[in-house]
Design a protein around this motif. Structure first.
Motif, PDB file in Angstrom:
ATOM      1  N   ALA A  10       5.480   4.189  -5.349  1.00 36.75           N
ATOM      2  CA  ALA A  10       4.139   4.720  -4.998  1.00 36.75           C
ATOM      3  C   ALA A  10       3.815   5.931  -5.968  1.00 36.75           C
ATOM      4  O   ALA A  10       2.771   5.954  -6.717  1.00 36.75           O
ATOM      5  CB  ALA A  10       3.832   4.711  -3.909  1.00 36.75           C
ATOM      6  N   ASP A  20      -0.888   3.103  -2.052  1.00 38.46           N
ATOM      7  CA  ASP A  20      -1.174   4.094  -3.353  1.00 38.46           C
ATOM      8  C   ASP A  20      -2.410   3.625  -3.503  1.00 38.46           C
ATOM      9  O   ASP A  20      -3.021   2.389  -3.423  1.00 38.46           O
ATOM     10  CB  ASP A  20      -0.142   4.127  -4.093  1.00 38.46           C
ATOM     11  N   ILE A  48      -1.711   1.887 -10.322  1.00 35.92           N
ATOM     12  CA  ILE A  48      -2.140   0.821 -11.136  1.00 35.92           C
ATOM     13  C   ILE A  48      -2.238  -0.614 -10.393  1.00 35.92           C
ATOM     14  O   ILE A  48      -2.814  -1.430 -11.116  1.00 35.92           O
ATOM     15  CB  ILE A  48      -1.251   0.572 -12.536  1.00 35.92           C
ATOM     16  N   GLY A  49      -1.605  -0.723  -9.413  1.00 35.64           N
ATOM     17  CA  GLY A  49      -1.702  -2.195  -8.664  1.00 35.64           C
ATOM     18  C   GLY A  49      -0.900  -3.220  -9.289  1.00 35.64           C
ATOM     19  O   GLY A  49      -0.233  -2.969 -10.610  1.00 35.64           O
ATOM     20  N   ILE A  50      -0.948  -4.371  -8.830  1.00 34.88           N
ATOM     21  CA  ILE A  50      -0.170  -5.557  -9.380  1.00 34.88           C
ATOM     22  C   ILE A  50      -1.090  -6.819  -9.768  1.00 34.88           C
ATOM     23  O   ILE A  50      -1.800  -7.048  -8.433  1.00 34.88           O
ATOM     24  CB  ILE A  50       1.037  -5.674  -8.384  1.00 34.88           C
ATOM     25  N   TRP A 100      13.643  -7.491 -11.868  1.00 35.13           N
ATOM     26  CA  TRP A 100      12.444  -7.853 -12.346  1.00 35.13           C
ATOM     27  C   TRP A 100      11.292  -6.675 -12.317  1.00 35.13           C
ATOM     28  O   TRP A 100      11.151  -5.852 -11.553  1.00 35.13           O
ATOM     29  CB  TRP A 100      11.692  -9.229 -11.781  1.00 35.13           C
ATOM     30  N   GLN A 101      10.779  -6.369 -13.460  1.00 39.92           N
ATOM     31  CA  GLN A 101       9.849  -5.605 -13.651  1.00 39.92           C
ATOM     32  C   GLN A 101       8.433  -5.927 -14.445  1.00 39.92           C
ATOM     33  O   GLN A 101       8.409  -6.836 -15.309  1.00 39.92           O
ATOM     34  CB  GLN A 101      10.276  -4.135 -14.558  1.00 39.92           C
ATOM     35  N   VAL A 102       7.344  -5.342 -13.956  1.00 39.12           N
ATOM     36  CA  VAL A 102       6.098  -6.151 -14.584  1.00 39.12           C
ATOM     37  C   VAL A 102       6.198  -5.408 -16.146  1.00 39.12           C
ATOM     38  O   VAL A 102       6.449  -4.298 -16.243  1.00 39.12           O
ATOM     39  CB  VAL A 102       4.755  -5.338 -14.065  1.00 39.12           C
ATOM     40  N   GLY A 124      13.200   3.171 -14.307  1.00 41.31           N
ATOM     41  CA  GLY A 124      13.545   2.376 -13.019  1.00 41.31           C
ATOM     42  C   GLY A 124      14.425   1.245 -13.119  1.00 41.31           C
ATOM     43  O   GLY A 124      14.467   0.884 -14.522  1.00 41.31           O
ATOM     44  N   THR A 125      15.121   0.780 -12.311  1.00 38.81           N
ATOM     45  CA  THR A 125      16.029  -0.554 -12.724  1.00 38.81           C
ATOM     46  C   THR A 125      15.646  -1.662 -12.114  1.00 38.81           C
ATOM     47  O   THR A 125      16.375  -2.567 -12.569  1.00 38.81           O
ATOM     48  CB  THR A 125      17.420   0.090 -11.523  1.00 38.81           C
ATOM     49  N   GLY A 126      14.552  -1.897 -11.373  1.00 37.06           N
ATOM     50  CA  GLY A 126      14.227  -3.112 -11.119  1.00 37.06           C
ATOM     51  C   GLY A 126      14.848  -3.737  -9.870  1.00 37.06           C
ATOM     52  O   GLY A 126      14.695  -4.813  -9.452  1.00 37.06           O
ATOM     53  N   ILE A 127      15.602  -2.964  -9.322  1.00 34.92           N
ATOM     54  CA  ILE A 127      16.145  -3.430  -8.011  1.00 34.92           C
ATOM     55  C   ILE A 127      15.746  -2.788  -6.582  1.00 34.92           C
ATOM     56  O   ILE A 127      16.107  -3.199  -5.810  1.00 34.92           O
ATOM     57  CB  ILE A 127      17.739  -3.223  -8.322  1.00 34.92           C
ATOM     58  N   GLY A 128      14.994  -1.903  -6.849  1.00 36.82           N
ATOM     59  CA  GLY A 128      14.550  -1.184  -5.666  1.00 36.82           C
ATOM     60  C   GLY A 128      13.755  -2.134  -4.536  1.00 36.82           C
ATOM     61  O   GLY A 128      14.221  -2.205  -3.448  1.00 36.82           O
ATOM     62  N   LEU A 129      12.856  -2.944  -5.162  1.00 29.57           N
ATOM     63  CA  LEU A 129      12.096  -3.714  -3.830  1.00 29.57           C
ATOM     64  C   LEU A 129      13.157  -4.971  -3.595  1.00 29.57           C
ATOM     65  O   LEU A 129      12.880  -5.362  -2.456  1.00 29.57           O
ATOM     66  CB  LEU A 129      10.900  -4.649  -4.582  1.00 29.57           C
ATOM     67  N   SER A 130      13.972  -5.448  -4.299  1.00 31.84           N
ATOM     68  CA  SER A 130      14.856  -6.528  -3.952  1.00 31.84           C
ATOM     69  C   SER A 130      15.702  -5.903  -2.865  1.00 31.84           C
ATOM     70  O   SER A 130      15.833  -6.816  -1.850  1.00 31.84           O
ATOM     71  CB  SER A 130      15.629  -7.013  -5.054  1.00 31.84           C
TER      72      SER A 130
HETATM   73  P1  ADP Z   1      11.679  -0.327 -10.515  1.00 30.72           P
HETATM   74  O1  ADP Z   1      10.673   0.296  -9.662  1.00 30.72           O
HETATM   75  O2  ADP Z   1      12.794   0.341 -10.634  1.00 30.72           O
HETATM   76  O3  ADP Z   1      11.083  -1.122 -11.756  1.00 30.72           O
HETATM   77  P2  ADP Z   1      11.397  -2.193  -8.326  1.00 30.72           P
HETATM   78  O4  ADP Z   1      12.145  -3.582  -7.588  1.00 30.72           O
HETATM   79  O5  ADP Z   1      11.263  -1.096  -7.203  1.00 30.72           O
HETATM   80  O6  ADP Z   1      11.941  -1.640  -9.472  1.00 30.72           O
HETATM   81  O7  ADP Z   1       9.890  -2.818  -8.690  1.00 30.72           O
HETATM   82  C1  ADP Z   1       9.738  -3.823  -9.407  1.00 30.72           C
HETATM   83  C2  ADP Z   1       8.290  -3.732 -10.253  1.00 30.72           C
HETATM   84  O8  ADP Z   1       7.372  -3.853  -9.284  1.00 30.72           O
HETATM   85  C3  ADP Z   1       8.256  -2.351 -10.895  1.00 30.72           C
HETATM   86  O9  ADP Z   1       8.923  -2.276 -12.166  1.00 30.72           O
HETATM   87  C4  ADP Z   1       6.665  -2.435 -10.911  1.00 30.72           C
HETATM   88  O10 ADP Z   1       6.473  -3.197 -12.064  1.00 30.72           O
HETATM   89  C5  ADP Z   1       6.441  -3.022  -9.631  1.00 30.72           C
HETATM   90  N1  ADP Z   1       6.000  -2.370  -8.510  1.00 30.72           N
HETATM   91  C6  ADP Z   1       6.602  -1.736  -7.668  1.00 30.72           C
HETATM   92  N2  ADP Z   1       6.029  -0.974  -6.656  1.00 30.72           N
HETATM   93  C7  ADP Z   1       4.755  -0.836  -7.344  1.00 30.72           C
HETATM   94  C8  ADP Z   1       3.569  -0.050  -7.157  1.00 30.72           C
HETATM   95  N3  ADP Z   1       3.535   0.716  -6.129  1.00 30.72           N
HETATM   96  N4  ADP Z   1       2.456  -0.182  -7.746  1.00 30.72           N
HETATM   97  C9  ADP Z   1       2.524  -0.929  -8.883  1.00 30.72           C
HETATM   98  N5  ADP Z   1       3.662  -1.590  -9.371  1.00 30.72           N
HETATM   99  C10 ADP Z   1       4.668  -1.830  -8.718  1.00 30.72           C
END
Ligand code: ADP
Length: 745
Positions: free
Chosen positions: A638, A664, A667-669, A682-684, A694-700
């Motif tokens: 966030a 938050d 920028i949104g998704i 995976w990252q946008v 960022g590593t792209g593993i936080g959400l997983s």
């Molecule tokens: P990281 O944040 O390390 O890239 P995450 O697994 O935490 O990896 O998140 C994956 C992707 O999801 C991010 O790279 C981002 O593109 C998108 N994302 C996660 N949280 C948010 C958020 N609050 N707002 C916008 N995009 C987000």
């Protein structure tokens, strides 16, 4: 004889077959039995023959001069008298008499005999008419019966039976037979023989249709043949008459009916008409029965195909139900029972999938068998095939291959890579009494089928299938089905091996990451510790600029620590190495602690931080370290993806759950990306992500933890508006609910 006071008297009637006419002795007194048996006299021969030839009375006063040894004249007879039998100008035969007295017969005798002959002739004609009419009526009735019986006969052999029985009966034939053309129309084979088998070729014998043979002639020319006078060329010595009628369907001959007699026959009009009618009906009925049978065969084949497909579908479902290697082996054994065997064993080469040297051994790894042999105490392990169950699954290093699949049979299948099929002559295949696969109450094996399991061109094991009832021996179709099962089993086992190997590799990777993280953390902790010491001025005073630089250092070090922890958490969660530590968790404390770390950084950047945990949020039974890790990941995101506006953390009760929202105004998704952000790495794709890192593993990791804790992690988001991540956890309300004063931002 009495009228003329003679020693013998006889009547001969003319018979014509084809072009030759002959006299047959039909009635006699004073003659030997031998003479009575169907004696035939050519016209012109003998005394009677001469009377017939001239159609005039004849008196012979001394026979010996004329005809010394005729069987038709008893020994010692010297005088003979005979007159033609005719009526209305039609010659029927001869009546005669004879005596041992010479010169016996006078002209008066001749006149009397002529008078008698005239009456006899007209009586014979009447009797013949009557007989013919009776026969015709009989045939008509019989034909109706034939029609009725044929219409009920469903199978070709029934049709043939009915037709032949009726023909034989109606014509008083000695032997009747049906021969049918083969499908390729090159042969004719004798399908059915009724009556005296000496007068027909044996059932099952066949002749080429280009042979020179009267029967084949009939089929080829599609024309009936009637031979009543013993002139049939190929017949046995006993056969005197023969007829053959083609069986025709839509202008083509499909075979012929043959009729054979030991006596000569006149084959009158009625007999012929009857036989032709029966043949015509039989041909139609045969064709109908053939079509019916072909349709039934096709249906049976289709049923078998359906059963085969159903079996393979069941087996595939069973094999696909697990990626676990041992479970897959058990599934293979279960899949074989009951369709392919009452007992099924799987034997695999030791030490797969590495190389099995020349001393490789087969291990019996799974056995399934019919419920009827269930040994007491075994559990019902088969859900897929309820009538059968897994008896035991064995993985012992020294299990010898014994019992119903003798080692030499398995070895043959292993070496040849082909199915081996054994049928026991009696009950001589022993049932294993003890040890792995023992089936204490099992019957003996009647049919054993062993199919190899081949993987990447190498035979790696066998499936043994045993049937106990001799009537259910394995057929060709079973062998094909078993091979199909083996090839599907090979694919499933290979997948299970790969999965197991992948899991092992994953565990090794997690181990490595854990070690590395630990090694990185130790010096990092020292960096953080010493910069804290410096910052607090313990080692001496520092100026304002130095203090600012130290702050930056500590922030970077903490970020590094966060990344290392995140990596470690991911590695552990991937390898399922992260056990859940259940404890009483006070979300008020945990949330405030995590929020505190972000609040300052956010306010430094001019972003408002709202904090709202409602007072009714209870103590829950959960894992606080994992909850804090999830909240850290969410807040970190966030903060990363928000440039202005606000970030909020709120917790509240909802039904049986506690929900923690992290929202938050960043920028949104986009909807397209929403489904993918929870995938590891995976990252946008956006320049912003690269900038913020960022590593792209936080959400997983966050989602995985949420699920481990019996909850869920979901997201709602709109581009340029912001995102809300909701962590939902089971409330597990404790008896003592702490109440906290409402916390504000
Ligand atoms: P990281 O944040 O390390 O890239 P995450 O697994 O935490 O990896 O998140 C994956 C992707 O999801 C991010 O790279 C981002 O593109 C998108 N994302 C996660 N949280 C948010 C958020 N609050 N707002 C916008 N995009 C987000």
């Amino acid at each position: 004889r009495s009228l003329l006071e003679s020693d013998f008297s006889s009547i001969m009637l003319v018979e014509s077959s084809g072009e030759t006419a002959r006299l047959r002795l039909r009635a006699a007194v004073g003659l030997s039995d031998e003479a009575h048996q169907n004696t035939l006299v050519p016209l012109n021969d003998d005394i009677a023959g001469r009377i017939a030839a001239r159609q005039e009375p004849l008196v012979v006063n001394d026979v010996r001069r004329h005809d010394p040894a005729s069987p038709l004249i008893p020994e010692g007879v010297v005088s003979v008298i005979g007159v033609p039998l005719s009526t209305g100008g039609k010659f029927l035969g001869v009546i005669n008499a004879g005596t041992r007295t010479a010169h016996k017969y006078t002209l008066e005798d001749q006149a009397m005999l002529e008078l008698l002959a005239a009456r006899a002739a007209s009586t014979i004609v009447r009797a013949r008419l009557f007989e013919a009419e009776r026969m015709a009526r009989g045939h008509a009735e019989r034909l109706q019966m034939v029609t009725a019986a044929l219409s009920e006969a469903a199978r070709p052999d029934e049709v043939m039976g009915v037709a032949l029985e009726q023909l034989r009966h109606a014509l008083k034939a000695c032997t009747v037979a049906i021969a049918l053309t083969t499908q390729d129309s090159e042969h004719i084979f004798v399908s059915r023989v009724l009556g005296d088998r000496q007068l027909a070729p044996p059932e099952g014998s066949s002749f080429a249709l280009d042979d020179d043979n009267p029967l084949i002639d009939v089929v080829r020319r599609r024309k009936a043949v009637w031979v009543g006078d013993g002139s049939y060329p190929n017949g046995s010595a006993d056969m005197r008459s023969w007829a053959a009628i083609p069986l025709e369907v839509e202008g083509r001959a499909v075979g012929a009916v043959t009729i054979a007699f030991r006596e000569t026959q006149d084959f009158n009009e009625d007999d012929r008409a009857f036989a032709l009618a029966v043949a015509r009906q039989a041909a139609q009925a045969l064709e109908r029965a053939r079509l019916f049978q072909a349709e039934q065969d096709a249906r049976r084949q289709a049923d078998a195909g359906r059963a085969r497909a159903a079996f393979l579908a069941d087996a595939t479902a069973l094999l696909a139900s697990s990626l676990d290697y041992n479970a897959t082996l058990e599934a293979v054994a279960q899949a074989g029972v009951p369709t392919l065997g009452d007992w099924c064993a799987v034997d695999m080469l030791e030490g797969l999938p590495g190389d099995a040297g020349p001393a490789a051994r087969l291990l019996r790894v799974a056995v399934a068998s019919a419920r009827s042999w269930k040994a007491d105490g075994h559990t019902d392990a088969s859900r897929h095939m309820p009538a059968y169950e897994l008896i035991s699954s064995i993985r012992t290093s020294d299990a010898s291959v014994a019992g119903w699949a003798p080692p030499e049979v398995l070895a043959r299948a292993m070496e040849s890579g082909k199915p081996v099929f054994e049928v026991s002559a009696g009950n001589d295949v022993p049932v294993p009494a003890t040890g792995p696969g023992a089936l204490p109450h099992g019957p003996a094996c009647a049919s054993l089928l062993v199919v190899p399991i081949a993987s990447r061109g190498r035979t790696v094991g066998t499936i043994s299938l045993c049937r106990t009832r001799p009537g259910r021996r394995h057929q060709k179709a079973d062998i094909m089905l078993a091979e199909e099962l083996a090839s599907r089993a090979a694919v499933s086992l290979e997948q299970a091996w790969l999965y197991r190997a992948a899991q092992q590799a994953n565990a090794a990777k997690a181990e490595f990451l854990a070690t590395i993280s630990h090694e990185l953390r130790t010096p990092l902790n020292a960096i953080i510790g010493y910069s804290d010491l410096l910052g607090e001025g313990i080692s001496g005073p520092i100026n304002q600029q130095q203090a600012l630089q130290l702050d930056r250092m500590r922030m970077s070090a903490r970020h590094l620590l966060f990344l290392i922890d995140e990596t470690l958490a991911f590695a552990r969660s991937e390898a399922d190495l992260h056990p859940v530590h259940l404890e009483e968790v006070d979300l008020h404390l945990s949330a405030r602690e995590v929020a505190g770390a972000f609040a300052r950084e956010l306010s430094d950047r001019g972003i408002e931080f709202q904090y709202n945990v409602t007072s009714d949020v209870p103590l829950i039974l959960s894992d606080s370290a994992k909850i804090r890790q999830v909240l850290r990941n969410l807040l970190s995101n966030a903060s990363k993806f928000t440039d202005s506006g606000s970030v909020a953390l709120s917790a509240y009760c909802h039904g049986d759950s506690v929900v923690i929202d992290v929202s938050d105004t960043g920028i949104g998704i986009s909807p397209a990306n929403l489904a993918r952000i929870f995938e590891p790495f995976w990252q946008v794709e956006q320049s912003r992500t690269r900038r913020v890192g960022g590593t792209g593993i936080g959400l997983s990791v966050a989602r995985k933890y949420a699920e481990m804790l019996g909850g869920s992690l979901t997201v709602r988001s709109a581009p340029e508006v912001g995102s809300t991540f909701s962590l939902r956890l089971p409330a597990n309300r404790q008896d003592a609910v702490h109440t906290h004063p409402e916390s504000a931002s």
